[in-house]
Design an enzyme around this catalytic site. Sequence first.
Site, PDB file in Angstrom:
ATOM      1  N   ARG A 183       0.804  -1.246   0.000  1.00 22.20           N
ATOM      2  CA  ARG A 183       0.000   0.000   0.000  1.00 22.20           C
ATOM      3  C   ARG A 183       0.826   1.279   0.000  1.00 22.20           C
ATOM      4  O   ARG A 183       0.389   2.296   0.553  1.00 22.20           O
ATOM      5  CB  ARG A 183      -0.977   0.030   1.185  1.00 22.20           C
ATOM      6  CG  ARG A 183      -2.011  -1.057   1.179  1.00 22.20           C
ATOM      7  CD  ARG A 183      -2.979  -0.976  -0.005  1.00 22.20           C
ATOM      8  NE  ARG A 183      -3.794  -2.177  -0.030  1.00 22.20           N
ATOM      9  CZ  ARG A 183      -3.441  -3.294  -0.697  1.00 22.20           C
ATOM     10  NH1 ARG A 183      -2.329  -3.336  -1.419  1.00 22.20           N
ATOM     11  NH2 ARG A 183      -4.221  -4.346  -0.666  1.00 22.20           N
ATOM     12  N   SER A 232     -10.987  -0.416   2.961  1.00 19.92           N
ATOM     13  CA  SER A 232     -10.322  -0.855   4.195  1.00 19.92           C
ATOM     14  C   SER A 232      -9.760   0.340   4.947  1.00 19.92           C
ATOM     15  O   SER A 232      -8.986   1.122   4.393  1.00 19.92           O
ATOM     16  CB  SER A 232      -9.188  -1.829   3.869  1.00 19.92           C
ATOM     17  OG  SER A 232      -9.743  -3.006   3.357  1.00 19.92           O
ATOM     18  N   GLU A 302      -5.102   2.950   6.881  1.00 21.05           N
ATOM     19  CA  GLU A 302      -4.799   2.899   5.450  1.00 21.05           C
ATOM     20  C   GLU A 302      -5.404   4.136   4.772  1.00 21.05           C
ATOM     21  O   GLU A 302      -4.830   4.697   3.853  1.00 21.05           O
ATOM     22  CB  GLU A 302      -5.385   1.623   4.829  1.00 21.05           C
ATOM     23  CG  GLU A 302      -5.137   1.532   3.327  1.00 21.05           C
ATOM     24  CD  GLU A 302      -5.455   0.165   2.751  1.00 21.05           C
ATOM     25  OE1 GLU A 302      -5.113  -0.852   3.402  1.00 21.05           O
ATOM     26  OE2 GLU A 302      -6.050   0.110   1.672  1.00 21.05           O
TER      27      GLU A 302
HETATM   28  C1  LIG Z   1     -15.462  -0.040  -1.624  1.00 25.56           C
HETATM   29  C2  LIG Z   1     -13.963   0.132  -1.678  1.00 25.56           C
HETATM   30  C3  LIG Z   1     -13.159  -0.944  -1.921  1.00 25.56           C
HETATM   31  C4  LIG Z   1     -11.763  -0.788  -1.975  1.00 25.56           C
HETATM   32  N1  LIG Z   1     -10.991  -1.882  -2.210  1.00 25.56           N
HETATM   33  C5  LIG Z   1      -9.643  -1.746  -2.260  1.00 25.56           C
HETATM   34  C6  LIG Z   1      -8.812  -2.875  -2.501  1.00 25.56           C
HETATM   35  O1  LIG Z   1      -9.259  -3.989  -2.703  1.00 25.56           O
HETATM   36  N2  LIG Z   1      -7.468  -2.682  -2.526  1.00 25.56           N
HETATM   37  C7  LIG Z   1      -6.914  -1.446  -2.334  1.00 25.56           C
HETATM   38  O2  LIG Z   1      -5.676  -1.328  -2.374  1.00 25.56           O
HETATM   39  N3  LIG Z   1      -7.676  -0.360  -2.096  1.00 25.56           N
HETATM   40  C8  LIG Z   1      -9.017  -0.478  -2.064  1.00 25.56           C
HETATM   41  N4  LIG Z   1      -9.799   0.627  -1.831  1.00 25.56           N
HETATM   42  C9  LIG Z   1      -9.154   1.938  -1.579  1.00 25.56           C
HETATM   43  C10 LIG Z   1      -9.004   2.810  -2.834  1.00 25.56           C
HETATM   44  O3  LIG Z   1      -9.986   2.513  -3.805  1.00 25.56           O
HETATM   45  C11 LIG Z   1      -7.628   2.682  -3.463  1.00 25.56           C
HETATM   46  O4  LIG Z   1      -6.605   3.103  -2.576  1.00 25.56           O
HETATM   47  C12 LIG Z   1      -7.512   3.533  -4.740  1.00 25.56           C
HETATM   48  O5  LIG Z   1      -6.316   3.221  -5.394  1.00 25.56           O
HETATM   49  C13 LIG Z   1      -7.567   5.029  -4.496  1.00 25.56           C
HETATM   50  O6  LIG Z   1      -7.731   5.659  -5.752  1.00 25.56           O
HETATM   51  P1  LIG Z   1      -8.424   7.081  -5.863  1.00 25.56           P
HETATM   52  O7  LIG Z   1      -8.339   7.504  -7.273  1.00 25.56           O
HETATM   53  O8  LIG Z   1      -9.792   7.045  -5.284  1.00 25.56           O
HETATM   54  O9  LIG Z   1      -7.455   7.959  -4.974  1.00 25.56           O
HETATM   55  P2  LIG Z   1      -7.833   8.998  -3.844  1.00 25.56           P
HETATM   56  O10 LIG Z   1      -8.540   8.313  -2.750  1.00 25.56           O
HETATM   57  O11 LIG Z   1      -8.484  10.189  -4.446  1.00 25.56           O
HETATM   58  O12 LIG Z   1      -6.369   9.375  -3.361  1.00 25.56           O
HETATM   59  C14 LIG Z   1      -5.574   8.419  -2.695  1.00 25.56           C
HETATM   60  C15 LIG Z   1      -4.136   8.910  -2.675  1.00 25.56           C
HETATM   61  O13 LIG Z   1      -3.620   8.888  -3.988  1.00 25.56           O
HETATM   62  C16 LIG Z   1      -3.164  10.180  -4.368  1.00 25.56           C
HETATM   63  N5  LIG Z   1      -3.449  10.352  -5.784  1.00 25.56           N
HETATM   64  C17 LIG Z   1      -4.658  10.313  -6.402  1.00 25.56           C
HETATM   65  N6  LIG Z   1      -4.508  10.522  -7.724  1.00 25.56           N
HETATM   66  C18 LIG Z   1      -3.179  10.689  -7.934  1.00 25.56           C
HETATM   67  C19 LIG Z   1      -2.377  10.956  -9.077  1.00 25.56           C
HETATM   68  N7  LIG Z   1      -2.904  11.096 -10.302  1.00 25.56           N
HETATM   69  N8  LIG Z   1      -1.039  11.078  -8.905  1.00 25.56           N
HETATM   70  C20 LIG Z   1      -0.462  10.955  -7.686  1.00 25.56           C
HETATM   71  N9  LIG Z   1      -1.155  10.706  -6.569  1.00 25.56           N
HETATM   72  C21 LIG Z   1      -2.507  10.573  -6.693  1.00 25.56           C
HETATM   73  C22 LIG Z   1      -3.920  11.141  -3.470  1.00 25.56           C
HETATM   74  O14 LIG Z   1      -3.230  12.372  -3.322  1.00 25.56           O
HETATM   75  C23 LIG Z   1      -3.990  10.356  -2.202  1.00 25.56           C
HETATM   76  O15 LIG Z   1      -2.768  10.465  -1.510  1.00 25.56           O
HETATM   77  C24 LIG Z   1     -11.189   0.492  -1.777  1.00 25.56           C
HETATM   78  C25 LIG Z   1     -12.030   1.595  -1.548  1.00 25.56           C
HETATM   79  C26 LIG Z   1     -13.405   1.422  -1.498  1.00 25.56           C
HETATM   80  C27 LIG Z   1     -14.275   2.627  -1.261  1.00 25.56           C
END
Ligand SMILES: Cc1cc2nc3c(=O)[nH]c(=O)nc-3n(C[C@H](O)[C@H](O)[C@H](O)COP(=O)(O)OP(=O)(O)OC[C@H]3O[C@@H](n4cnc5c(N)ncnc54)[C@H](O)[C@@H]3O)c2cc1C
Length: 306
Positions: A183, A232, A302
């Site tokens: 992560r 999570s 996380e």
């Molecule tokens: C229902 C549900 C299920 C999930 N299941 C999983 C799972 O199975 N495994 C898992 O690992 N995670 C899971 N997640 C968590 C999440 O979806 C992941 O961490 C995902 O990768 C976050 O992406 P995001 O675009 O929503 O980022 P955000 O939540 O918007 O941002 C997360 C981080 O990434 C950074 N970020 C976003 N975009 C960029 C970019 N373009 N460049 C650099 N940094 C950036 C942000 O600044 C922040 O620090 C889940 C979440 C939910 C709600």
Amino acid sequence: MNAAASVPGQALRESDRAALRLLVGEAVRFDEPMAPKTSMRVGGSAAAYVTLGETDRLVALLKYCTQERLAWTVLGLGSNVVVKDEGFPGIIVRLQGGFTRVEVRGTTVRAGGAAPIAAVCREAAKAGLEGAEALVGIPGTIGGAVRMNAGTKVEIGELVRSVELVVAGEDVRTMTLPAFQYRSSNLDRSAVVCAAELALHAGDRQAVQARLREHIARRNATQPLELPNSGSVFRNPPDDFAARLIEASGCKGMRAGAAEVSTKHANFIVNRGGATCAEVVQLMTRVQKTVKAATGVELEPEIQIL
Ligand SMILES: Cc1cc2nc3c(=O)[nH]c(=O)nc-3n(C[C@H](O)[C@H](O)[C@H](O)COP(=O)(O)OP(=O)(O)OC[C@H]3O[C@@H](n4cnc5c(N)ncnc54)[C@H](O)[C@@H]3O)c2cc1C
């Protein structure tokens, strides 16, 4: 709670408002509510919220942030982030438009930083490429996934061959084979992922598509997707599962206001309607204390608090 959620700096000043209007025109909105832009649906506003679809404008904006030492961050689909109730004092950048493009070239998929992970998995499946199926139910973008090294059975870091980045204050550059850990990635906090190249391999299209459906069905059966949540909440400690520890410590159903530890999946906090960020944080702290007292394990968040 999580120090790496943004680039620290000054709050937006009155003079920045005019400067941002000149720099990005209509792409900036001030005092923009962030709850609707995060999957937990809590928290306050961003002092400035900028949506951009072109790399040159992103470079210019981040040069301005660096020059003026402003606090800023980039938001993907907000599925791993909750915003504090008092809001974010600086600039929140969101990629869109050209950054959502997905292209398949042979066994390589090039996906923009704002491309939803599910769309990337579906494009790969259509082209009969396998390797990314397990990621299909992660409701984030490629940029967010690369930053977080999102994954389940497969972590995105195992697939990433290179990333195209803008580091604040600099121009676009390509980074080959970034380093990933559980992560997390070695990307600088001030780097924005504009695109990533994923190396997949040729497979059977129908079998790949069937696996996508299986992964989605499994999530629907085990996760409380009917209520707002951030996935999570805590990282899995070495050789164990946060959900198992939380459940064994009797925290399922624990509440702080309208924030509740899901009764379906113990490592999820759900917003039962009108929760605040403070309630989510309060509940996280209670879970951490309860698990520590019952098992001796210190759970680490996380999700990121912005
Ligand atoms: C229902 C549900 C299920 C999930 N299941 C999983 C799972 O199975 N495994 C898992 O690992 N995670 C899971 N997640 C968590 C999440 O979806 C992941 O961490 C995902 O990768 C976050 O992406 P995001 O675009 O929503 O980022 P955000 O939540 O918007 O941002 C997360 C981080 O990434 C950074 N970020 C976003 N975009 C960029 C970019 N373009 N460049 C650099 N940094 C950036 C942000 O600044 C922040 O620090 C889940 C979440 C939910 C709600």
